[in-house]
Scaffold this active site. Structure first.
Site, PDB file in Angstrom:
ATOM      1  N   ARG A  10      42.343  19.257  46.096  1.00  0.00           N
ATOM      2  CA  ARG A  10      43.650  20.506  46.157  1.00  0.00           C
ATOM      3  C   ARG A  10      42.810  21.613  45.257  1.00  0.00           C
ATOM      4  NH1 ARG A  10      45.507  20.985  41.011  1.00  0.00           N
ATOM      5  NH2 ARG A  10      45.094  19.435  39.361  1.00  0.00           N
ATOM      6  N   GLU A 190      40.236  28.634  41.323  1.00  0.00           N
ATOM      7  CA  GLU A 190      40.186  28.659  42.753  1.00  0.00           C
ATOM      8  C   GLU A 190      38.879  28.363  43.439  1.00  0.00           C
ATOM      9  OE1 GLU A 190      43.740  30.562  45.134  1.00  0.00           O
ATOM     10  OE2 GLU A 190      43.216  31.955  43.463  1.00  0.00           O
ATOM     11  N   HIS A 191      38.829  27.744  44.457  1.00  0.00           N
ATOM     12  CA  HIS A 191      37.373  27.525  45.239  1.00  0.00           C
ATOM     13  C   HIS A 191      36.430  26.857  44.523  1.00  0.00           C
ATOM     14  CE1 HIS A 191      39.539  29.791  48.243  1.00  0.00           C
ATOM     15  NE2 HIS A 191      39.617  31.078  47.369  1.00  0.00           N
ATOM     16  N   ARG A 192      36.783  25.984  43.536  1.00  0.00           N
ATOM     17  CA  ARG A 192      35.951  25.365  42.404  1.00  0.00           C
ATOM     18  C   ARG A 192      35.224  26.396  41.587  1.00  0.00           C
ATOM     19  NH1 ARG A 192      38.999  22.471  44.296  1.00  0.00           N
ATOM     20  NH2 ARG A 192      38.711  20.272  44.996  1.00  0.00           N
ATOM     21  N   LEU A 193      35.499  27.376  41.398  1.00  0.00           N
ATOM     22  CA  LEU A 193      35.103  28.556  40.275  1.00  0.00           C
ATOM     23  C   LEU A 193      35.631  28.537  39.153  1.00  0.00           C
ATOM     24  CD1 LEU A 193      34.244  31.584  42.935  1.00  0.00           C
ATOM     25  CD2 LEU A 193      32.542  29.833  41.942  1.00  0.00           C
TER      26      LEU A 193
END
Length: 214
Positions: A10, A190-193
């Site tokens: 997610r 978001e986006h694993r950042l």
């Protein structure tokens, strides 16, 4: 059930964290986030995973509850004969993790656990509900037991024993204070950042702040 969870993921969208958001003291930041966790209605905002290393070098974790916080450290209570207490006796270096998943946040604390004074432990013990006080007497925490009925019978005996007056403070039970050396705040992105910031205590007792890559 296949045991393959590679496709489960997610996005973390609850919000970011910048250096400008952070005060000089990690305790101030922790109190801010804890208050937000409470206000968000998390079921156990003070629950924390305590990691210890036993005398054989094996790590172990369990959930305990935060019962006090000051610049001296993070407080929890336990039986001095428990696995966690025996591990701390062998190696006082511990880690705490506050998993505030609903807010896409976690806080990691690394430091040294030290036993609190009897007076400090007694003050908290006497404030506990009576049934919790009796449970502390009844349980030889982490020790094997043949069946639950034996524990329930011990509770019944202790209720009768302490039927009148206050339940005395056990000499085998009390608090530990984790004195932190580093505290990390993690905010999912978001986006694993993700946003990660670590406070580190130096030899002069001053906290420095650094941002870490996700």
């Amino acid at each position: 059930m296949s045991g393959n969870f590679e496709s489960y993921r997610r996005e973390y969208t609850a919000g970011g964290l910048t250096a400008a958001d952070l005060p000089d003291s990690p305790f101030s930041q922790f109190e801010r986030w804890l208050e937000q966790a409470v206000n968000a209605g998390l079921s156990d905002p003070t629950a924390m995973a305590l990691s210890t290393i036993d005398e054989d070098g094996r790590p172990w974790q369990r959930i305990v509850l935060l019962k006090g916080l000051s610049e001296a450290g993070f407080v929890f209570y336990t039986n001095f004969g428990s696995d966690k207490a025996e591990a701390i006796s062998a190696n006082p270096n511990v880690s705490l993790l506050f998993p505030w998943n609903e807010l896409d946040r976690q806080v990691i604390v690394g430091g040294t656990a030290k036993r609190m004074s009897f007076a400090e432990s007694a003050a908290y013990f006497l404030s506990r509900p009576r049934e919790s006080q009796i449970a502390a007497w009844a349980s030889r925490q982490s020790r094997p037991i043949a069946k639950r009925a034996l524990l329930e019978e011990e509770v019944r005996k202790l209720r009768n024993k302490f039927a009148e007056g206050e339940v005395p403070v056990p000499d085998f039970w009390g608090g530990y204070r984790v004195q932190p050396e580093r505290i990390e705040f993690w905010q999912g992105g978001e986006h694993r950042l993700h946003d990660r910031f670590r406070y580190q205590l130096d030899g002069q007792g001053v906290w420095s702040l650094s941002q870490l890559q996700p």
